[in-house]
Design a protein around this motif. Structure first.
Motif, PDB file in Angstrom:
ATOM      1  N   ALA A   1      36.671 -40.807 -14.497  1.00 59.25           N
ATOM      2  CA  ALA A   1      36.120 -40.254 -13.249  1.00 59.25           C
ATOM      3  C   ALA A   1      36.891 -40.725 -12.021  1.00 59.25           C
ATOM      4  N   THR A   2      37.613 -41.833 -12.105  1.00 62.55           N
ATOM      5  CA  THR A   2      38.353 -42.331 -10.947  1.00 62.55           C
ATOM      6  C   THR A   2      39.593 -41.497 -10.655  1.00 62.55           C
ATOM      7  N   THR A   3      40.043 -40.648 -11.583  1.00 68.86           N
ATOM      8  CA  THR A   3      41.229 -39.833 -11.358  1.00 68.86           C
ATOM      9  C   THR A   3      40.912 -38.523 -10.645  1.00 68.86           C
ATOM     10  N   PHE A   4      39.649 -38.192 -10.502  1.00 73.37           N
ATOM     11  CA  PHE A   4      39.259 -36.949  -9.836  1.00 73.37           C
ATOM     12  C   PHE A   4      39.317 -37.115  -8.322  1.00 73.37           C
ATOM     13  N   PRO A   5      39.819 -36.085  -7.602  1.00 71.52           N
ATOM     14  CA  PRO A   5      39.749 -36.142  -6.134  1.00 71.52           C
ATOM     15  C   PRO A   5      38.287 -35.966  -5.695  1.00 71.52           C
ATOM     16  N   PRO A   6      37.913 -36.524  -4.557  1.00 73.04           N
ATOM     17  CA  PRO A   6      36.528 -36.367  -4.106  1.00 73.04           C
ATOM     18  C   PRO A   6      36.212 -34.903  -3.800  1.00 73.04           C
ATOM     19  N   LEU A   7      34.997 -34.491  -4.148  1.00 75.98           N
ATOM     20  CA  LEU A   7      34.575 -33.119  -3.866  1.00 75.98           C
ATOM     21  C   LEU A   7      34.239 -32.988  -2.384  1.00 75.98           C
ATOM     22  N   PRO A   8      34.810 -31.981  -1.709  1.00 74.25           N
ATOM     23  CA  PRO A   8      34.521 -31.803  -0.282  1.00 74.25           C
ATOM     24  C   PRO A   8      33.118 -31.249  -0.046  1.00 74.25           C
ATOM     25  N   ASP A   9      32.654 -31.387   1.183  1.00 69.40           N
ATOM     26  CA  ASP A   9      31.351 -30.857   1.584  1.00 69.40           C
ATOM     27  C   ASP A   9      31.358 -29.328   1.577  1.00 69.40           C
ATOM     28  N   HIS A  10      32.488 -28.733   1.934  1.00 68.81           N
ATOM     29  CA  HIS A  10      32.623 -27.274   2.022  1.00 68.81           C
ATOM     30  C   HIS A  10      33.858 -26.890   1.220  1.00 68.81           C
ATOM     31  N   LEU A  11      33.678 -26.041   0.206  1.00 66.95           N
ATOM     32  CA  LEU A  11      34.789 -25.667  -0.672  1.00 66.95           C
ATOM     33  C   LEU A  11      34.746 -24.179  -0.962  1.00 66.95           C
ATOM     34  N   SER A  12      35.928 -23.550  -1.004  1.00 61.69           N
ATOM     35  CA  SER A  12      36.045 -22.121  -1.289  1.00 61.69           C
ATOM     36  C   SER A  12      37.030 -21.896  -2.424  1.00 61.69           C
ATOM     37  N   VAL A  13      36.762 -20.887  -3.255  1.00 62.19           N
ATOM     38  CA  VAL A  13      37.643 -20.509  -4.355  1.00 62.19           C
ATOM     39  C   VAL A  13      38.851 -19.728  -3.822  1.00 62.19           C
ATOM     40  N   ASP A  14      38.679 -19.011  -2.725  1.00 60.86           N
ATOM     41  CA  ASP A  14      39.718 -18.149  -2.157  1.00 60.86           C
ATOM     42  C   ASP A  14      40.864 -18.996  -1.582  1.00 60.86           C
ATOM     43  N   PRO A  15      42.101 -18.836  -2.096  1.00 59.26           N
ATOM     44  CA  PRO A  15      43.216 -19.641  -1.591  1.00 59.26           C
ATOM     45  C   PRO A  15      43.594 -19.338  -0.139  1.00 59.26           C
ATOM     46  N   ARG A  16      43.147 -18.207   0.408  1.00 55.39           N
ATOM     47  CA  ARG A  16      43.429 -17.885   1.813  1.00 55.39           C
ATOM     48  C   ARG A  16      42.501 -18.610   2.780  1.00 55.39           C
ATOM     49  N   SER A  17      41.434 -19.202   2.265  1.00 56.52           N
ATOM     50  CA  SER A  17      40.439 -19.866   3.102  1.00 56.52           C
ATOM     51  C   SER A  17      40.927 -21.248   3.541  1.00 56.52           C
ATOM     52  N   PRO A  18      40.575 -21.671   4.752  1.00 54.13           N
ATOM     53  CA  PRO A  18      40.928 -23.040   5.174  1.00 54.13           C
ATOM     54  C   PRO A  18      40.131 -24.102   4.409  1.00 54.13           C
ATOM     55  N   HIS A  19      39.100 -23.696   3.678  1.00 58.11           N
ATOM     56  CA  HIS A  19      38.269 -24.631   2.919  1.00 58.11           C
ATOM     57  C   HIS A  19      38.684 -24.709   1.445  1.00 58.11           C
ATOM     58  N   HIS A  20      39.821 -24.146   1.103  1.00 59.15           N
ATOM     59  CA  HIS A  20      40.338 -24.190  -0.278  1.00 59.15           C
ATOM     60  C   HIS A  20      41.135 -25.483  -0.470  1.00 59.15           C
ATOM     61  N   VAL A  21      40.795 -26.260  -1.507  1.00 56.77           N
ATOM     62  CA  VAL A  21      41.505 -27.495  -1.838  1.00 56.77           C
ATOM     63  C   VAL A  21      42.016 -27.336  -3.276  1.00 56.77           C
ATOM     64  N   ALA A  22      43.321 -27.084  -3.420  1.00 55.43           N
ATOM     65  CA  ALA A  22      43.897 -26.781  -4.732  1.00 55.43           C
ATOM     66  C   ALA A  22      43.753 -27.937  -5.716  1.00 55.43           C
ATOM     67  N   ALA A  23      43.832 -29.177  -5.244  1.00 58.81           N
ATOM     68  CA  ALA A  23      43.749 -30.344  -6.137  1.00 58.81           C
ATOM     69  C   ALA A  23      42.402 -30.415  -6.851  1.00 58.81           C
ATOM     70  N   VAL A  24      41.355 -29.957  -6.219  1.00 54.64           N
ATOM     71  CA  VAL A  24      40.022 -29.983  -6.819  1.00 54.64           C
ATOM     72  C   VAL A  24      39.941 -28.996  -7.980  1.00 54.64           C
ATOM     73  N   PHE A  25      40.624 -27.860  -7.866  1.00 59.47           N
ATOM     74  CA  PHE A  25      40.537 -26.816  -8.885  1.00 59.47           C
ATOM     75  C   PHE A  25      41.389 -27.096 -10.124  1.00 59.47           C
ATOM     76  N   GLU A  26      42.082 -28.229 -10.146  1.00 53.40           N
ATOM     77  CA  GLU A  26      42.805 -28.629 -11.351  1.00 53.40           C
ATOM     78  C   GLU A  26      41.836 -29.148 -12.414  1.00 53.40           C
ATOM     79  N   HIS A  27      40.589 -29.384 -12.046  1.00 53.52           N
ATOM     80  CA  HIS A  27      39.550 -29.884 -12.946  1.00 53.52           C
ATOM     81  C   HIS A  27      38.397 -28.886 -12.975  1.00 53.52           C
TER      82      HIS A  27
END
Length: 82
Positions: free
Chosen positions: A4-30
């Motif tokens: 669990a220590t290798t996971f990036p922290p989950l943000p408060d606001h997250l979007s699946v759409d890569p065009r969104s400013p709330h998209h965090v690609a590192a989170v979607f690797e898991h």
């Protein structure tokens, strides 16, 4: 399973759409799970934990750019790694 220590922290606001400013690609690797009102949902496109809402597709309806129409549902939101 990964440590669990290798996971990036989950943000408060997250979007699946890569065009969104709330998209965090590192989170979607898991694998991510969303629990909405104590029920796990697999159709969530965007969420905000602090504002207590999720966005999900509204059936098969599309907007003029061909993207699914989204509806916002309010309730208790929890994000977690599977």
């Amino acid at each position: 399973m990964n440590d669990a220590t290798t996971f990036p922290p989950l943000p408060d606001h997250l979007s699946v759409d890569p065009r969104s400013p709330h998209h965090v690609a590192a989170v979607f690797e898991h694998d991510i799970g969303i629990r909405f009102n104590d029920k796990e949902r697999s159709d969530v496109e965007e969420y905000c934990i602090s504002e207590r809402w999720i966005k999900v597709p509204a059936g098969k309806a599309l907007d003029r750019k061909g993207q699914p129409l989204m509806i916002r549902l309010k309730g208790k939101v929890e994000a977690f790694y599977k």
